[in-house]
Structures are given as C-alpha cells and as structure tokens.
Design a protein around this motif. Structure first.
Motif, PDB file in Angstrom:
ATOM      1  N   LEU A   1      54.431  61.149  55.514  1.00  0.00           N
ATOM      2  CA  LEU A   1      53.793  60.657  56.716  1.00  0.00           C
ATOM      3  C   LEU A   1      54.574  59.528  57.351  1.00  0.00           C
TER       4      LEU A   1
ATOM      5  N   ALA B   1      48.309  58.621  61.818  1.00  0.00           N
ATOM      6  CA  ALA B   1      47.745  58.758  60.479  1.00  0.00           C
ATOM      7  C   ALA B   1      47.726  57.413  59.767  1.00  0.00           C
ATOM      8  N   ASN B   2      46.749  57.261  58.901  1.00  0.00           N
ATOM      9  CA  ASN B   2      46.603  56.051  58.109  1.00  0.00           C
ATOM     10  C   ASN B   2      46.291  56.472  56.681  1.00  0.00           C
ATOM     11  N   ILE B   3      46.820  55.746  55.716  1.00  0.00           N
ATOM     12  CA  ILE B   3      46.564  56.086  54.327  1.00  0.00           C
ATOM     13  C   ILE B   3      45.934  54.882  53.641  1.00  0.00           C
TER      14      ILE B   3
ATOM     15  N   LEU C   1      53.058  64.445  49.952  1.00  0.00           N
ATOM     16  CA  LEU C   1      52.522  64.016  51.239  1.00  0.00           C
ATOM     17  C   LEU C   1      53.643  63.242  51.914  1.00  0.00           C
TER      18      LEU C   1
ATOM     19  N   ASP D   1      40.809  65.157  57.022  1.00  0.00           N
ATOM     20  CA  ASP D   1      41.478  64.147  56.208  1.00  0.00           C
ATOM     21  C   ASP D   1      41.837  64.745  54.847  1.00  0.00           C
TER      22      ASP D   1
ATOM     23  N   LEU E   1      44.279  60.258  53.211  1.00  0.00           N
ATOM     24  CA  LEU E   1      45.119  60.300  54.404  1.00  0.00           C
ATOM     25  C   LEU E   1      44.190  60.596  55.566  1.00  0.00           C
TER      26      LEU E   1
END
Length: 121
Positions: free
Chosen positions: A107, A2-4, A105, A27, A13
């Motif tokens: 992550l 995952a990338n934010i 959130l 997403d 996200l």
C-alpha cells in the motif's frame, strides 16, 4: 487514501469509498499472528508492475504505473496479494503474511515509517 491500523489482534487496511469501488473489496482484516514482516518501501507501484489481475476477470483496478487496487496473483503459484497503491505516492508499506488469505499487502502511505512503528510495537 488507504490507511492501516492495528485493532486488537488484527491489522485493518481501511479503504476510502473510491478505493473500495476500484478494489471491489471492503476493508481488509488480517490476524496479527499472520504478519511475518513489515517493510517501508520506495515506489510501491513498482512492486505491482508486471503482475496479472486475478484470472481473466479483473478483481479490482490496475493501470500500470498509475494505480493498483484489489487482489493480484503473487508469482506463478496461485497465491494472492492485495494492493492499495497510488503511483503518485513515493513511499508505502509491504507486509508479508503467512497463513492468511493474502501473501502480501502492498500500500501507498504518506507516513509509512510511522505506520510501521504503530503495527510492530
């Protein structure tokens, strides 16, 4: 993984294809105005352990100590948190929200401090 990122007036996200399949979700987009706090945390998988998947049906994937992808109840009240956590990643972010679909959130990230700076500046 995952990338934010911050895109205009939203935090996005972005999930990989495998994470989308496990989370049963696309997403996640959250208005920047809903963000109350952003914290870099150690062992983000520990923030998930003990939570029950949404209802009796699993909305996402969860294996205690290994991974958590999807929506989970956040405490006794029917509030939801969204997780994209890999248990092998030692650090991550916890983003507290107000007035959004999710209350938090959580992550896993390789560089949570850099992501925190990008989101809060």
């Amino acid at each position: 993984m995952a990338n934010i990122a911050r895109e205009g007036n939203e935090i996005v996200l972005k999930l990989s294809t495998g994470e989308r399949i496990m989370a049963m979700h696309r997403d996640v987009r959250v208005p920047l105005s809903a963000v109350k706090s952003v914290h870099a945390v150690d062992e983000p998988i520990r923030r998930i352990q003990g939570l029950k998947p949404r209802n009796s049906k699993v909305w996402g994937g969860y294996w205690p100590g290994w991974f958590a992808y999807g929506a989970f109840f956040d405490g006794a009240v029917r509030r939801l948190l969204f997780a994209a956590v890999n248990g092998r990643k030692p650090r991550g972010l916890e983003i507290t929200l107000d007035g959004a679909k999710y209350t938090r959130l959580i992550l896993s990230l390789d560089h949570p401090d850099a992501a925190k700076t990008a989101l809060t500046d």
